[in-house]
Write a protein that holds these residues in place. Structure first.
Motif, PDB file in Angstrom:
ATOM      1  N   ALA A   1      22.389 197.273  30.540  1.00 53.08           N
ATOM      2  CA  ALA A   1      20.970 197.189  30.886  1.00 53.08           C
ATOM      3  C   ALA A   1      20.433 198.587  31.215  1.00 53.08           C
ATOM      4  CB  ALA A   1      20.769 196.252  32.071  1.00 53.08           C
ATOM      5  N   ALA A   2      19.165 198.827  30.887  1.00 50.91           N
ATOM      6  CA  ALA A   2      18.564 200.146  31.112  1.00 50.91           C
ATOM      7  C   ALA A   2      18.394 200.450  32.590  1.00 50.91           C
ATOM      8  CB  ALA A   2      17.214 200.232  30.402  1.00 50.91           C
ATOM      9  N   LYS A   3      18.312 199.420  33.420  1.00 53.36           N
ATOM     10  CA  LYS A   3      18.228 199.651  34.856  1.00 53.36           C
ATOM     11  C   LYS A   3      18.783 198.440  35.577  1.00 53.36           C
ATOM     12  CE  LYS A   3      13.555 197.894  35.485  1.00 53.36           C
ATOM     13  NZ  LYS A   3      12.151 198.147  35.779  1.00 53.36           N
ATOM     14  N   SER A   4      19.147 198.619  36.839  1.00 53.14           N
ATOM     15  CA  SER A   4      19.702 197.514  37.612  1.00 53.14           C
ATOM     16  C   SER A   4      19.485 197.784  39.089  1.00 53.14           C
ATOM     17  CB  SER A   4      21.200 197.373  37.331  1.00 53.14           C
ATOM     18  OG  SER A   4      21.760 196.399  38.198  1.00 53.14           O
ATOM     19  N   SER A   5      19.239 196.716  39.848  1.00 49.68           N
ATOM     20  CA  SER A   5      19.214 196.844  41.306  1.00 49.68           C
ATOM     21  C   SER A   5      20.301 195.973  41.913  1.00 49.68           C
ATOM     22  CB  SER A   5      17.835 196.449  41.851  1.00 49.68           C
ATOM     23  OG  SER A   5      16.901 197.472  41.576  1.00 49.68           O
TER      24      SER A   5
ATOM     25  N   THR B   1      22.072 192.609  33.561  1.00 54.12           N
ATOM     26  CA  THR B   1      22.282 192.571  35.009  1.00 54.12           C
ATOM     27  C   THR B   1      21.438 191.451  35.613  1.00 54.12           C
ATOM     28  OG1 THR B   1      22.042 193.824  37.072  1.00 54.12           O
ATOM     29  CG2 THR B   1      20.521 194.379  35.312  1.00 54.12           C
TER      30      THR B   1
ATOM     31  N   THR C   1      19.689 191.473  38.213  1.00 54.67           N
ATOM     32  CA  THR C   1      18.403 191.918  38.747  1.00 54.67           C
ATOM     33  C   THR C   1      18.091 193.340  38.307  1.00 54.67           C
ATOM     34  OG1 THR C   1      17.160 192.501  40.748  1.00 54.67           O
ATOM     35  CG2 THR C   1      19.553 192.381  40.979  1.00 54.67           C
ATOM     36  N   GLY C   2      16.960 193.497  37.642  1.00 53.78           N
ATOM     37  CA  GLY C   2      16.552 194.808  37.162  1.00 53.78           C
ATOM     38  C   GLY C   2      15.818 195.603  38.206  1.00 53.78           C
TER      39      GLY C   2
END
Lengths: 469, 469
Positions: free
Chosen positions: A181-185, B410, B412-413
């Motif tokens: 994924a390009a971003k994740s939290s 993921t 959560t992004g």
């Protein structure tokens, strides 16, 4: 700890040609491109898979044998130099580009793939990998040291490109630090923690990296200024203006002199910016006008642009060959390159300080810098047989790092800590060093992973501050 | 553990008006904007300095009292909802912009400063802060949850903006995680580790952040497509082309219907991209031609651009009001918003899957997404009094997360894990979860920092998978 028993156990899962105790091979794997010297590794192993790497780590853990991961040995602070008896893991046989995903703008590679090998593969898809530290390093090594270079001002550093790492921990356990994924939290940011960890938390066996479409239009240029201050102030204004600077390199008078002498170029020997811009043709034409306006406010003496590839490549080739110009210019001397990064408002002062110190300490060297990041290098040419000169070089290094740290900079912008800069970690991080040591102790309780690098051991924060030779 | 003794000790270093045991205040500090419910905090404290925060943490540590940091309570997964008796630290009185450095393009702020407060200050200098999660959250909260939003496709997420954090550890010890340098290869990357750590490793008391020059020229637009697949494929091509997309948001049929109904707009109710581009006028004019060529290959039905600020703001206001359009459209129901991020090549399939599941499970909801990042949200409107409907909503959430994780995305992004998504951490990280738990145990051995959030406790990885109400 018995190296003999350990090496015997390696034969249970590795082929004969994957284990070398040959003295030449061991010596080649005990140095990098720096002036740091340590001991000689006991054995070099060449894993061909994650599974084999895991087995090697598990065995090292069982026999309590220190482990040093090795790519192509292009590190600059003794990262791969053994500090005690150890096994060196050479990852160059794990060198496959496993996956190119143009739609996702990501690529999956093994750690032994080199930067140029990857870019050759990516070019077929109209893509490129952005991090360019100069040397044709392996991507595993570049992730381990958080490499960066001329293009980082636009595309970011190695850490910014990593989506996921496969890492073998000290125990041999295999983890993934991220996803595609390009971003994740989600979760704690293990990607960021393992990038730049210099092999002290685990060995990287696979990388998923961000790549970019080759820009429509690229333009390079050179601008000369009456002083380093003017050049730096012009860069600050260009950055604030939002003009898409892809590279901006400062070369001082001495560096240009060295370059002209050895590359047969005829650049004016005054503070100069080498620049590159990526965008579309119409946009860059408008940017050029704006740029000329900006640099003229800082008494720019001349600004020239080139758009054809051959001329552009010649410019960057000259820049990349700067180190070699110094090396070839001083046979018998060894290059010692420093690497400090300061807030950009402090850069002109830091460069001036470096130039003054060079002169005061009577050292041979020139300044060059990724000025868009506030990061600069001083290339020193040292006679390692001259103890007194080595002491002066060391004084220079100490003075430069202290100058940077006092101004809330960092002791290393891109070369990393390795062996050479551990002694500055307490000064740079204070109480935060304790947090780093706690993390290291939690993940590598036996301390077998690349010992003597990156973090001073607890209670051992004051390293001898001499250049080993 | 005695809360009474702990509260008494607070009076030794805090003023009376900095400590509240008032029931209303406690209740206000025990909820966020999510549907998650927990217990009620015992006491709310309002520190005015790092030193006071350090004293609070030291006291909490001594009395073994759980600590929940609190900004403005805009989190979406129960991050600030107490899971047991605790003290809540409200940081809104630490709300000073401490330093603006236009030359360094950085700013230093206290954690209670809000996004809009900072941007108001920065505008005076021709600068802006890029992360826009929609809500006017505090910057401390945004760092703690690694917030992102519509502009992340161009400028990056919260983690990309953080140069340094001042953090108070569980013990009360104060550390700095970075410096003012634009990049560093020194030490372990604590900046990245603490950003997104949701208060489980420490409390943020100061942030040094990257800011940007306001772009010369901004242009927004809308493009409509016959299907979600076509819209997503067009975005992939735009990204590959290197066109400087600053925002690109997908809205599905149902979201646009809801928007038209409540915002009195008349957007066509078919899959639509809201877009924004930053650059210079000539460059963007050329990009527009190129863009039209690209989107036409994906059967774009109409593409329109606006360049004046009022029209541009109207477009993004509509997008930002989407959640409120749903909330106002369904009085008596509670919003439950999901947040998955997948590799962009999987995005069209994931959105289609979400739409099918909504229909199959007979749920009210619409899809919207930061498609440039592969990140999308489903806004569900749930009747929390209807247990059977809640179970269906939960099934939907599980199905969506499973779909994303199976495709190497993921859970959560951008919203983070908080309480709500802990149950997916083992599935997402596998063995890497153990590494995160080891780090947590090393830095917070008593487990007092925001317990029950982000990481499931060791040996407690399977959480009940019901929506508390």
């Amino acid at each position: 700890m018995s190296v003999t028993a350990f090496v015997e156990s390696l034969h249970e899962f590795l082929q004969k040609d994957q284990i070398s105790e040959n003295e030449t091979v061991r010596e080649q794997h005990s140095v990098d491109e720096s002036y740091h010297k340590g001991s000689i590794t006991q054995v070099v192993v060449f894993p061909r898979s994650t599974e084999e790497t895991s087995q090697i780590l598990a065995a090292a853990s069982k026999h309590v044998i220190p482990v040093v991961p090795f790519g192509l040995g292009t590190s600059l602070e003794g990262h791969v130099v053994p500090m005690q008896e150890c096994v060196t893991i050479d990852f160059t046989e794990m060198n496959a580009v496993l996956e190119v995903s143009p739609d996702d703008l990501i690529v999956k590679v093994q750690p032994g793939v080199t930067r140029s090998q990857l870019n050759k593969e990516l070019k077929k898809h109209g893509l490129f990998f952005s991090v360019d530290p100069g040397a044709d390093a392996t991507l595993g090594g570049m992730a381990a040291t958080n490499a960066s270079g001329t293009t980082s001002v636009r595309y970011g550093i190695m850490r910014d490109q990593v989506r996921d790492l496969e890492v073998v921990l000290a125990s041999g356990e295999v983890i993934h630090t991220g996803s595609k994924a390009a971003k994740s939290s989600a979760g704690l940011h293990l990607n960021g923690l393992f990038v730049g960890s210099e092999g002290i938390l685990g060995c990287i066996t696979e990388l998923t990296l961000k790549v970019y479409g080759i820009p429509e239009y690229e333009m390079a240029g050179r601008a000369t200024f009456p002083s380093v201050e003017n050049a730096v102030q012009a860069v600050v204004s260009l950055l604030q203006s939002g003009i898409p600077i892809a590279r901006v390199e400062l070369l001082d008078e001495i560096s240009l002199k060295q370059l002209n002498h050895h590359q047969k170029t005829d650049y004016p020997e005054i503070p100069t910016l080498f620049m590159e811009f990526h965008g579309n043709e119409a946009g860059l034409a408008q940017d050029v006008d704006f740029m000329k306006e900006i640099v003229s406010m800082y008494d720019c003496e001349a600004i020239e642009f080139v758009t054809n590839n051959a001329e552009r490549n010649r410019l960057w080739e000259a820049r990349h060959n700067l180190a070699y110009s110094f090396i070839h210019g001083y046979p018998g001397r060894k290059m010692m390159v420093t690497d400090v990064c300061v807030p950009i408002s402090e850069l002109a002062g830091a460069v001036r300080h470096a130039q003054e110190q060079l002169s005061e300490l009577n050292l041979i060297g020139g300044v060059t810098g990724h000025v868009g990041d506030g990061n600069f290098h001083v290339i020193l040419m040292i006679d390692l047989a001259d103890e007194e000169e080595k002491a002066r070089a060391n004084t220079f290094n100490e003075s430069l790092v202290a100058y940077g740290l006092e101004r809330n900079g960092t002791s290393t912008g891109e070369h990393g800590v390795g062996y050479g800069k551990q002694k500055y970690m307490e000064q740079e991080f204070g109480a935060a060093l304790g947090v780093m040591q706690q993390i290291k102790a939690a993940l590598d309780p036996q301390g077998i992973l690349n010992p003597g690098k990156l973090l001073p051991a607890k209670g051992e924060n004051v390293y001898e501050s001499v250049i080993k030779s």
